[in-house]
Design an enzyme around this catalytic site. Structure first.
Site, PDB file in Angstrom:
ATOM      1  N   HIS A 273       6.093  -3.079   0.884  1.00  0.00           N
ATOM      2  CA  HIS A 273       4.899  -4.159   0.601  1.00  0.00           C
ATOM      3  C   HIS A 273       5.237  -5.236   0.329  1.00  0.00           C
ATOM      4  O   HIS A 273       4.586  -6.359  -0.033  1.00  0.00           O
ATOM      5  CB  HIS A 273       4.276  -3.333  -0.812  1.00  0.00           C
TER       6      HIS A 273
ATOM      7  N   ILE B 198       9.184   5.909   8.746  1.00  0.00           N
ATOM      8  CA  ILE B 198       8.021   6.658   8.203  1.00  0.00           C
ATOM      9  C   ILE B 198       7.035   6.846   9.540  1.00  0.00           C
ATOM     10  O   ILE B 198       6.216   7.703   9.284  1.00  0.00           O
ATOM     11  CB  ILE B 198       7.377   6.321   7.290  1.00  0.00           C
ATOM     12  N   GLY B 199       7.055   5.950  10.542  1.00  0.00           N
ATOM     13  CA  GLY B 199       6.520   6.083  11.620  1.00  0.00           C
ATOM     14  C   GLY B 199       5.959   4.854  12.455  1.00  0.00           C
ATOM     15  O   GLY B 199       6.242   4.721  13.439  1.00  0.00           O
TER      16      GLY B 199
ATOM     17  N   ASP C 207       4.489  24.349  -2.227  1.00  0.00           N
ATOM     18  CA  ASP C 207       3.955  25.263  -1.687  1.00  0.00           C
ATOM     19  C   ASP C 207       3.604  24.859  -0.292  1.00  0.00           C
ATOM     20  O   ASP C 207       3.447  25.853   0.608  1.00  0.00           O
ATOM     21  CB  ASP C 207       2.469  25.349  -2.454  1.00  0.00           C
TER      22      ASP C 207
ATOM     23  N   GLU D 165      -5.403  11.528  -3.660  1.00  0.00           N
ATOM     24  CA  GLU D 165      -6.374  10.832  -4.283  1.00  0.00           C
ATOM     25  C   GLU D 165      -7.472  11.675  -4.199  1.00  0.00           C
ATOM     26  O   GLU D 165      -8.718  11.244  -4.583  1.00  0.00           O
ATOM     27  CB  GLU D 165      -6.555   9.517  -3.661  1.00  0.00           C
TER      28      GLU D 165
ATOM     29  N   ARG E 258     -11.553  -6.823   0.595  1.00  0.00           N
ATOM     30  CA  ARG E 258     -11.072  -5.885   1.659  1.00  0.00           C
ATOM     31  C   ARG E 258     -12.301  -4.806   1.890  1.00  0.00           C
ATOM     32  O   ARG E 258     -12.669  -4.203   0.920  1.00  0.00           O
ATOM     33  CB  ARG E 258      -9.967  -5.066   1.221  1.00  0.00           C
TER      34      ARG E 258
ATOM     35  N   LEU F  66     -19.714 -11.861   2.556  1.00  0.00           N
ATOM     36  CA  LEU F  66     -18.936 -12.261   1.541  1.00  0.00           C
ATOM     37  C   LEU F  66     -17.647 -12.030   1.839  1.00  0.00           C
ATOM     38  O   LEU F  66     -16.751 -12.987   1.542  1.00  0.00           O
ATOM     39  CB  LEU F  66     -19.216 -11.363   0.424  1.00  0.00           C
TER      40      LEU F  66
HETATM   41  N1  GLN Z   1       3.158   7.261   9.721  1.00  0.00           N
HETATM   42  C1  GLN Z   1       2.190   6.306   9.097  1.00  0.00           C
HETATM   43  C2  GLN Z   1       3.031   4.911   9.225  1.00  0.00           C
HETATM   44  O1  GLN Z   1       3.995   4.712   9.262  1.00  0.00           O
HETATM   45  C3  GLN Z   1       2.264   6.566   7.564  1.00  0.00           C
HETATM   46  C4  GLN Z   1       1.299   5.424   6.905  1.00  0.00           C
HETATM   47  C5  GLN Z   1       0.754   5.873   5.650  1.00  0.00           C
HETATM   48  O2  GLN Z   1       1.578   7.075   4.861  1.00  0.00           O
HETATM   49  N2  GLN Z   1      -0.047   5.238   4.743  1.00  0.00           N
HETATM   50  O3  GLN Z   1       2.537   3.846   9.406  1.00  0.00           O
HETATM   51 ZN    ZN Z   2       3.013   6.059   3.219  1.00  0.00          ZN
END
Ligand code: GLN
Ligand code: ZN
Length: 763
Positions: free
Chosen positions: A703, A440-441, A665, A614, A524, A18
């Protein structure tokens, strides 16, 4: 005699047929008729798969989503698509995916295009549905054609059909009032449409209709409990029998309500809601059917059939033909057919059951109830043998890991000093400017990277050449970052296919299927790795790559890891030990990696926990327990390091209000979060809590292909500084950049760095 039925079957196809048909249709490469034909073929095949059942679900097939199907059945289309003249299926996809005249993101919700319906998680699963939209003016207009056509199709095939629909209260509860009006005011009109639908089904001679009301396993306001009574008293006039289906958890305080609805039957989840069984038995009046979900519809393990029979047989005795059995929920959440697997290790395969196999298990149970265990002696013995082999397999049990878990004490999760001391030492070591910049990476996963990886997997590229190709990508991203003037660099994650799979592949205790696909939304699918045994790390997983990246620059290079909670939440997990134990095993393995990185001289280490939120249970009352072990697992992973080592964590969302204490924490030195679209208002949670450590609120919406301007980033950071002292702020994108193009990333980060410099000067 016990009735055997199913609540829903995966629609995507054993080979994701599908998915491919949808995507080819959307690209204009195949016709609508071809797509509809494939839909019919899949329904036929899936009904064949369920042929032995007494009642088979019909209407569970959807081209995109069953909730969106329900919206179309009820004639509840968003205003923006209601005038559409073209084909109904195309209009359905317009709501599902949006349609824009120009580039999708430039015209998000305006001119020419149509904004997609909002998508959100279906209860605590990884399935996402299209949120129904309401306003005070919403009217319903029944269009039963889809359901009636599928019913006719099923009947022609000789299927004992039980139509399945989303129940009126759940449908209303899951939708969103776009004008903040009171959704419950729509209930009477909604019930008119539901009654028409049930009457139309009755006119076709339908006896039973399954009405899904999983909202009953959540905490309900009194108005919504009342809505249940109103709804089902209204619908009881319809000449069909209703089976109200609940799943994913326990009814608890809604149990009395559910048991007393004026319907012909109630389905409850006997896996996640087994505490409900006794009280339901006492409350349910004798003429009602009780359907028990006795096979787990959320995991991929074989059921212990003998253990189920132990408790089920006395109930069958007591309830007679009022007992029905089924999987706990729709099988939408498991892969289709284990027989598709060619490469999965034979021993592990012998422990598993996908949708088709789960229905076989159900038949064995039914047969045992009808004709005694002896009538299925061989099947039960084979099942017992498989389970015994799994229980005693040395691949499942690793005494060293179990001992390490037993030895965990509070000290393991505590940093040596408190945050202010650490911050001072880290500042002295790293010498970062105010408003430090980082990412972020991941950097773009280019076509070349994907090509090299698929060649490597296919065996046409050798390991040395693959490694060289990945190193070249790492070098490229390091050079780009130096040229951009970023302060803390990353290696770019070129060598990672996926942030969970990459680690799973290197850990003992994980297996990978070929066809273990589960629908996430629309076309997806995800293929969660299978966590089957005690987790251990045979060797370092990331140190070589990060050390290589560090060797190319004098700027600090962040080590990049996925955290234990996220790895757990995105895997199929064991059913033979609590999730918390699996999580701590993962924590110990990733902790070892953190310490190895530190030993290799890496002074900044990021541990991503994208999926921490989540994993929250459906009921708030259970949140604390989850958060306690989730946070402890993170602390075990992160906090073994020296004061001078800076720990970052990252989370791809910004709703922290209700979990902020747990986030604090975790005690990460720096947390980066997704905030660019919320205009920084979501930092209020941190502000109100007086969150003490450093924060990098995202200023670039990754995004979207849009390039944020320097001015916009400065504005966002100024808003952030109204809430968090500037000395504790970082400047970074919302998330990783792997889905973007370099051509977008470079100008966006140029603006980001320029904004940080301007902020420093103004300070
Ligand atoms: N370190 C990951 C990246 O940069 C983090 C991805 C994520 O938080 N979904 O792709
Ligand atoms: Zn992320």
């Amino acid at each position: 005699m016990t009735t055997v039925h199913n609540l829903g079957f995966p629609r995507i196809g054993a080979k994701r047929e599908l998915k491919f048909a949808l995507e080819s249709y959307w690209k204009g490469e195949s016709s609508r008729d071809a797509l509809k034909g494939l839909g019919a073929e899949l329904r036929k095949r899936h009904w064949d798969n369920q042929a032995g059942l007494d009642l088979v679900p019909v209407g569970d097939f959807a081209f995109y989503d069953q909730v969106l199907d329900m919206s179309f059945t009820l004639g509840n289309l968003p205003e923006r698509v209601s005038g559409f003249q073209g084909d109904q299926l195309d209009n359905y996809f317009r709501v599902a995916r949006g349609r824009s005249a120009q580039s999708a993101a430039e015209h998000r919700s305006c001119c020419g295009g149509v904004a997609a319906g909002e998508m959100t998680k279906w209860f605590d699963t990884n399935y996402h549905y299209i949120v129904p939209e309401f306003t005070a003016a919403t009217e319903f207009k029944l269009d039963a054609s889809r359901l009636l056509e599928q019913l006719a199709e099923a009947r022609k095939q000789g299927v004992k059909a039980k139509p399945v629909i989303v129940g009126p209260v759940t449908y209303l509860a899951l939708g969103k009032a776009k004008d903040d009006s009171n959704k419950l005011a729509l209930l009477p009109a909604l019930l008119v449409a539901y009654a028409q639908l049930l009457n139309a089904l009755a006119a076709q001679g339908v006896e039973w209709v399954q009405v899904d009301e999983p909202i009953l396993v959540t905490e309900l306001h009194a108005d919504w409990q009342h809505a249940f009574n109103l709804a089902y008293h209204e619908l009881k006039a319809c000449p069909v029998k209703l089976l109200v289906a609940t799943y994913f958890g326990q009814l608890q305080e809604n149990l009395y309500l559910a048991a007393n609805l004026p319907v012909a039957g109630l389905h409850i989840d006997a896996i996640n809601g087994d505490d409900d069984i006794r009280p339901v038995l006492n409350l349910l009046s004798g003429h009602k059917v009780l359907s028990l979900g006795v096979i787990n519809g959320r995991n991929i393990w074989k059921t212990d059939l003998t253990a189920v029979l132990e408790w089920l047989e006395p109930l069958a005795e007591r309830l007679g033909d009022k007992l029905w059995i089924a999987p706990s929920c729709s099988l939408l959440h498991v892969p289709v057919d284990l027989d598709s697997e060619q490469k999965l290790d034979a021993e592990i395969t012998s422990w598993l059951a996908y949708a088709v196999q789960k229905l076989d298990e159900l038949q064995v149970l039914a047969q045992a109830l009808r004709a005694g265990r002896d009538s299925v002696k061989e099947a039960l013995a084979a099942n017992q043998a498989a389970l015994a082999a799994r229980r005693s397999s040395p691949r499942v049990n690793n005494p060293a890991v179990q001992q390490a878990i037993a030895e965990i004490d509070a000290g393991l999760g505590a940093r040596k000093s408190s945050y202010p001391t650490r911050a001072a030492e880290q500042a002295a070591l790293l010498k970062l400017p105010a408003y430090p910049t980082t990412t972020i990476g991941s950097f773009p996963q280019t076509a070349e990277i994907r090509h090299a990886r698929s060649q490597f997997k296919a065996g046409t590229l050798n390991e040395a050449d693959y490694k060289a190709a990945m190193q070249a990508e790492i070098a490229r991203s390091v050079h780009e970052q130096e040229a951009l003037g970023l302060d803390v660099l990353v290696h770019g994650e070129a060598e990672r296919n996926d942030m969970v799979e990459y680690f799973g592949e290197q850990l003992d205790g994980y297996a990978f299927s070929q066809f273990g696909w589960v629908q996430s939304y629309g076309s997806r699918c995800v293929k969660p790795p299978i966590l089957f045994g005690d987790i251990s790390r045979p060797r370092a997983m990331t140190v070589e790559w990060i050390s290589y990246a560090q060797s190319l620059t004098s700027k600090p290079m962040k080590g990049m890891l996925t955290g234990p909670v996220t790895i757990l939440n995105w895997s199929f997990v064991r059913d033979d030990q609590p999730r918390s134990v699996s999580c701590k095993q993962l924590a110990l393995a990733i902790r070892a990696e953190v310490l190895d990185l530190e030993k290799a001289g890496v002074s900044v280490i990021q541990i991503d926990e994208a999926a921490l939120r989540e994993g929250l249970p459906l009921r708030k009352a259970q949140w604390k327990k989850y958060l306690d072990w989730a946070v402890e697992s993170f602390r075990i992973t992160a906090n073994g390091v020296d004061d001078r080592t800076q720990i970052h964590t990252h989370m791809c969302y910004s709703e922290f209000n209700d979990i902020i204490a747990s986030i604090a924490d975790m005690d990460a030195d720096v947390i980066t979060i997704e905030t660019s679209r919320s205009d920084m208002e979501l930092l209020d949670a941190f502000d109100n809590f007086n969150y003490p450590n450093q924060i990098g609120p995202g200023v670039y919406d990754i995004h979207s292909p849009n390039i944020p301007t320097q001015e916009h980033i400065e504005q966002l950071m100024k808003k952030a500084a109204e809430r968090i002292p500037a000395s504790r702020l970082w400047v970074n994108p919302d998330c990783g950049l792997k889905t973007r193009q370099w051509a977008e990333v470079l100008p966006a980060l140029t603006n980001m760095v320029a904004a940080a410099k301007a902020l420093r000067q103004a300070a």
